[in-house]
Design a protein around this motif. Structure first.
Motif, PDB file in Angstrom:
ATOM      1  N   LEU A  22     -33.075 -38.089  30.126  1.00 33.45           N
ATOM      2  CA  LEU A  22     -31.903 -38.648  29.456  1.00 33.45           C
ATOM      3  C   LEU A  22     -32.295 -39.514  28.267  1.00 33.45           C
ATOM      4  O   LEU A  22     -33.401 -40.067  28.210  1.00 33.45           O
ATOM      5  N   PHE A  23     -31.371 -39.536  27.303  1.00 34.06           N
ATOM      6  CA  PHE A  23     -31.574 -40.393  26.137  1.00 34.06           C
ATOM      7  C   PHE A  23     -31.292 -41.838  26.510  1.00 34.06           C
ATOM      8  O   PHE A  23     -30.530 -42.117  27.444  1.00 34.06           O
ATOM      9  N   HIS A  24     -31.922 -42.744  25.784  1.00 32.78           N
ATOM     10  CA  HIS A  24     -31.727 -44.176  25.991  1.00 32.78           C
ATOM     11  C   HIS A  24     -30.244 -44.521  25.867  1.00 32.78           C
ATOM     12  O   HIS A  24     -29.571 -44.055  24.946  1.00 32.78           O
ATOM     13  N   THR A  25     -29.782 -45.316  26.815  1.00 30.07           N
ATOM     14  CA  THR A  25     -28.369 -45.687  26.779  1.00 30.07           C
ATOM     15  C   THR A  25     -28.251 -47.176  26.516  1.00 30.07           C
ATOM     16  O   THR A  25     -28.821 -47.990  27.237  1.00 30.07           O
ATOM     17  N   GLY A  26     -27.521 -47.490  25.482  1.00 30.00           N
ATOM     18  CA  GLY A  26     -27.299 -48.893  25.167  1.00 30.00           C
ATOM     19  C   GLY A  26     -26.316 -49.510  26.155  1.00 30.00           C
ATOM     20  O   GLY A  26     -26.435 -50.666  26.534  1.00 30.00           O
ATOM     21  N   SER A  27     -25.353 -48.729  26.602  1.00 27.16           N
ATOM     22  CA  SER A  27     -24.322 -49.274  27.489  1.00 27.16           C
ATOM     23  C   SER A  27     -24.391 -48.588  28.843  1.00 27.16           C
ATOM     24  O   SER A  27     -24.945 -47.503  28.988  1.00 27.16           O
ATOM     25  N   ALA A  28     -23.815 -49.224  29.830  1.00 28.50           N
ATOM     26  CA  ALA A  28     -23.865 -48.704  31.202  1.00 28.50           C
ATOM     27  C   ALA A  28     -22.878 -47.564  31.425  1.00 28.50           C
ATOM     28  O   ALA A  28     -22.932 -46.888  32.435  1.00 28.50           O
ATOM     29  N   SER A  29     -21.993 -47.338  30.467  1.00 28.34           N
ATOM     30  CA  SER A  29     -20.934 -46.348  30.684  1.00 28.34           C
ATOM     31  C   SER A  29     -21.217 -45.039  29.948  1.00 28.34           C
ATOM     32  O   SER A  29     -20.323 -44.292  29.620  1.00 28.34           O
ATOM     33  N   THR A  30     -22.521 -44.781  29.676  1.00 32.48           N
ATOM     34  CA  THR A  30     -22.872 -43.569  28.938  1.00 32.48           C
ATOM     35  C   THR A  30     -22.520 -42.304  29.724  1.00 32.48           C
ATOM     36  O   THR A  30     -22.673 -42.273  30.939  1.00 32.48           O
ATOM     37  N   LYS A  31     -22.072 -41.304  28.992  1.00 34.23           N
ATOM     38  CA  LYS A  31     -21.802 -40.013  29.633  1.00 34.23           C
ATOM     39  C   LYS A  31     -23.083 -39.196  29.660  1.00 34.23           C
ATOM     40  O   LYS A  31     -23.748 -39.055  28.645  1.00 34.23           O
ATOM     41  N   LEU A  32     -23.431 -38.693  30.794  1.00 28.12           N
ATOM     42  CA  LEU A  32     -24.609 -37.820  30.886  1.00 28.12           C
ATOM     43  C   LEU A  32     -24.244 -36.437  30.383  1.00 28.12           C
ATOM     44  O   LEU A  32     -23.091 -36.028  30.450  1.00 28.12           O
ATOM     45  N   GLY A  33     -25.261 -35.708  29.904  1.00 31.22           N
ATOM     46  CA  GLY A  33     -24.978 -34.371  29.376  1.00 31.22           C
ATOM     47  C   GLY A  33     -25.849 -33.314  30.022  1.00 31.22           C
ATOM     48  O   GLY A  33     -26.821 -33.624  30.719  1.00 31.22           O
ATOM     49  N   GLY A  34     -25.492 -32.069  29.791  1.00 28.72           N
ATOM     50  CA  GLY A  34     -26.314 -30.908  30.137  1.00 28.72           C
ATOM     51  C   GLY A  34     -26.766 -30.886  31.584  1.00 28.72           C
ATOM     52  O   GLY A  34     -25.998 -31.143  32.521  1.00 28.72           O
ATOM     53  N   ALA A  35     -28.050 -30.576  31.748  1.00 28.85           N
ATOM     54  CA  ALA A  35     -28.627 -30.413  33.084  1.00 28.85           C
ATOM     55  C   ALA A  35     -28.549 -31.719  33.878  1.00 28.85           C
ATOM     56  O   ALA A  35     -28.340 -31.701  35.091  1.00 28.85           O
ATOM     57  N   THR A  36     -28.728 -32.846  33.182  1.00 27.90           N
ATOM     58  CA  THR A  36     -28.715 -34.136  33.864  1.00 27.90           C
ATOM     59  C   THR A  36     -27.341 -34.398  34.475  1.00 27.90           C
ATOM     60  O   THR A  36     -27.225 -34.895  35.602  1.00 27.90           O
TER      61      THR A  36
END
Ligand code: BES
Ligand code: MN
Ligand code: ZN
Length: 508
Positions: A22-36
């Protein structure tokens, strides 16, 4: 390590471990994408909960191991961070693959499945991403412990990696990229092995034997000149350096592709400094750290590693590898400061300091290279401490007589993440190596030491486009880096291969 592809859904993979990113998330509410996201769903939001905790943010190369609930097909889930999406590059994909593979290896995992890093939101082409995954995984797990009694001798204990891909249209590119990545990484591992062996193993004769064996396995043509053959060719500079050593010098030539006859193209020629131990000679080095000078054949190692990969990739571009190999030692027969040597090119060099030996052996190798009428020459050498002072450990010095070839080497380095930085080679610097007795002398004083060394080399390349890479600072690392354990780096292998591949592509 065997790396294969399987079509399927990532969350259904069955293995000892599963890797997602996963890409670095600045906030806790990030949407995950793809396989993750698919894995998160299968785990009823476990990954979202990790992110909400703030304990793990997906920083570049940062890993986290989770142990999924019963019902999930793999007992271990490994998250690896890709860093900020805005900063994402091919090299980050390589680093992420390396971090994941190393973590798995530390856990004792022997077989794992993974997603392809960076080909989704990262925007990489599938083939390039696959190559980076193979390179990062193999290079990170590299080990060299053959000299410890009781060591297993196993290179990597992570034996099997399966890339899971859902999209059938991507499979062919994925396989191509993985295959190339494996072949290139194995070339790097060969170079690292040669650098890591101590000087009493990796002698000039050993380098020649290894080159012969590698050529037999890969279909390269190989010729090795002994000192008598060097004498016939008038290689007085190489023989001069070798004079103080009990180990005989060797001159190694490897050829790939069609070099003569109808339709033959001008080859790229790679030249690597092969000083298997540099004591400094009569101008002896200080004792502290002298043992490190077993790595003074890193240029040679890079050329041998690159030639192996070039052969295995079956490149259309003809390529020649040249390695002058010798020790630099002290003896009653050793050359002395003040001596004058006659090179194969006919030019004479006064020895000011016997520790400036690399440029001497390269002068004969560069002269020899002329017989191939090369399209371009790239030499690699752990040539000067001055280059380490100038650029540190993070970039190799690049010096050249040709802007076009420089740009091609810089582009190749950009792709492989092996940084190079160009230094000037203005005619003024040539003044510093004027000799009172010979055509030139082998040192130019303390100022601009990396440049005056290259100025001497320039005397032997004629008008052939040429790039010199001073890898004195980059060939060895005292501390482990992403996908590079401490020791020999194998620097230059991937760069040379990338250059040769691009050369072929442009012509095709
Ligand atoms: N192999 C060394 C260069 C080197 C020095 C590599 C330190 C890595 C770390 C080379 O043969 C050498 O000794 N160069 C001399 C040249 C000087 C005598 C003009 C140097 O850099 O000190
Ligand atoms: Mn030296
Ligand atoms: Zn040296």
């Amino acid at each position: 390590m065997k790396i294969t592809v399987r079509q399927g859904e990532i969350q259904k993979a069955r293995d000892e471990a599963l890797v997602v990113n996963l890409f670095h998330t600045g906030s806790a509410s990030t949407k995950l994408g793809g396989a993750t996201a698919a894995v998160d769903k299968a785990l009823s939001g476990a990954l979202q909960r990790v992110l909400r905790s703030g304990d793990y943010k997906g920083e570049k190369g940062q890993t986290l191991v989770l142990y999924p609930e019963a019902g999930f097909p793999t007992p271990r889930l490994l998250l690896v961070g890709l860093g900020k999406q805005a900063d994402f590059t091919l090299d980050v994909a390589r680093q992420a693959a390396g971090a994941a593979a190393l973590k798995l290896q530390c856990l004792g995992v022997k077989s794992a499945s993974t997603v392809l890093h960076g080909a989704g939101a990262g925007g990489l082409e599938v083939e390039a991403a696959a190559q980076a995954l193979a390179e990062g995984s193999i290079l990170a797990c590299y080990r060299f412990d053959g000299y410890r009694s009781g060591a297993s001798g196993d290179r990597a204990t992570l034996k099997r990696l399966t890339v899971i891909e859902g999209d059938a249209r991507r499979l062919a590119g994925l396989r191509r990229g993985l295959r190339a990545g494996v072949q290139i990484a194995e070339g790097v591992c060969l170079a690292r092995d040669l650098c890591n062996h101590p000087g009493n193993t990796a002698t000039p004769t050993y380098l020649a034997t290894q080159a012969r064996g590698m050529a037999r396995r890969t279909g390269l043509r190989c010729r090795v000149l002994d000192e008598a053959a060097m004498r016939k060719l008038g290689m007085g500079a190489l023989l001069g350096v070798s004079a103080g050593s009990a180990e005989p010098a060797r001159f190694i030539i490897l050829e790939h592709g069609k070099l003569t006859g109808k339709g033959a193209r001008r080859p790229l020629v790679f030249v690597g400094k092969g000083v298997t131990f540099d004591s400094g000679g009569i101008s002896i080095k200080p004792g502290a750290g002298m043992g490190d000078m077993k790595f003074d054949m890193s240029g040679a190692a890079a050329v041998l590693g690159a030639m192996q990969a070039v052969a295995e990739l079956g490149l259309s571009q003809p390529v020649v590898g040249i390695v002058p190999a010798t020790e630099n030692m002290l003896d009653g027969k050793a050359v002395k400061p003040g001596d004058v040597l006659r090179t194969m090119a006919g030019k004479t060099i006064e020895i000011d300091n016997t520790d400036a030996e690399g440029r001497l052996i390269l002068s004969d190798a560069l002269a020899y290279a002329q017989r191939y009428k090369p399209a371009g020459i790239v030499d690699l050498a752990t040539l000067t401490g001055a280059c380490v002072v100038a650029l540190g450990e993070h970039a190799s010095g690049l010096l050249s007589n040709n802007d076009e070839l420089s740009a091609k080497v810089e582009a190749a380095a950009q792709g492989t993440g092996e940084k190079v930085w160009r230094l000037p080679l203005w005619p003024e610097y040539r003044e510093q190596i004027k000799s009172n007795v010979a055509d030139m002398k082998n040192t130019g004083g303390r100022s601009g030491g990396a440049i005056t060394a290259a100025a001497l080399l320039a005397e032997f390349v004629g008008d052939i486009p040429w790039v010199h890479l001073d890898i004195a600072g980059t060939a060895w690392t005292a501390k482990t880096r992403p996908y590079t354990p401490r020791g020999g780096v194998g620097v230059g292998v991937r760069l040379l291969v990338e250059l040769a591949r691009n050369w072929g592509r442009r012509r095709a």
